[in-house]
Structures are given as structure tokens and as C-alpha cells.
Design a protein around this motif. Structure first.
Motif: not given
Length: 127
Positions: A1-2, A4-6, A8-9, A12
Motif C-alpha cells: 500500500q505504501r 501504491l500511495r507513493s 499515486t502521489r 499527481k
């Protein structure tokens, strides 16, 4: 998850940077890295005239506005659909006005009432 969030960030941030670069290429945001952002803000507070000049510089265009006619804008008449949409947004269970009329009375009134309100608004907007 970490991860994936990185990812995504990063996506963006890259997209935001692309959009900013596009605006800068249009010549519309030359001052974006200077002020009024926090990092590039001048040491002292700008005068209203300086601020107005900065905004004028940012929002000027060399292209004339299409279909622009000076003077007061002519509003299109409201439609019954627009009126009913606005009436639908009125809150229920509120205090009546000085004449005792509640939002529910207007909201759920007859078609004739809505047409009269619409006519009054449209006549007023023509003045």
C-alpha cells in the motif's frame, strides 16, 4: 500500500507540474515563481496599486474578447426548469417571512404560482 500511495502521489505531482508548465508556456503565469506565493513573496506587503498591476499582468491577453459589447450584460430569461431547481434547493422547516410565507409553500406551490414568480424575476432582470 505504501508503494501504491507513493506512486499515486508522484503521478499527481507530475500532472500538476505539467499543468503549471502548460500555463507558463501560454505566457499567463510569468510571476508564478515570484509572488504572491509564499516562497517568492516580497519582504514588505505590496501596495494595492502594485498588487493590481501584478494581477493585471497575469490576467491580460492579447486576444480581444469574442462577442464582447461594453455596457451592462443582457441576461437571458430564467426558465421554469431553473426556477424549479432553485426552489428545490430551499430548506424546509425554516421560519416564515414577515407575511407568513414559508419555503414549503413556494416550493410546493402550483404551476401558476411558479409561472408568476418566473415572470416577476424575468421582468425585473430586463430593467
Amino acid at each position: 500500500q505504501r508503494a501504491l500511495r507513493s506512486e499515486t502521489r508522484r503521478n499527481k505531482n507530475a500532472k500538476a507540474a505539467d499543468i503549471l508548465r502548460d500555463f507558463q508556456q501560454l505566457g499567463r503565469l510569468e510571476l508564478v515563481d515570484q509572488w504572491p506565493t509564499k516562497r517568492g513573496a516580497p519582504a514588505e506587503t505590496p501596495t494595492p496599486t502594485a498588487f493590481a498591476e501584478a494581477l493585471q499582468h497575469i490576467f491580460t491577453t492579447s486576444k480581444p474578447a469574442a462577442n464582447y459589447t461594453p455596457g451592462p450584460a443582457k441576461l437571458q430569461p430564467f426558465t421554469i426548469h431553473e426556477l424549479r431547481t432553485a426552489l428545490g434547493k430551499l430548506s424546509d422547516h425554516k421560519a416564515p417571512d414577515s407575511e407568513g410565507v414559508t419555503a414549503e409553500m413556494v416550493k410546493h406551490g402550483s404551476c401558476k404560482l411558479h409561472e408568476a414568480i418566473l415572470k416577476a424575476f424575468n421582468e425585473r432582470s430586463e430593467e
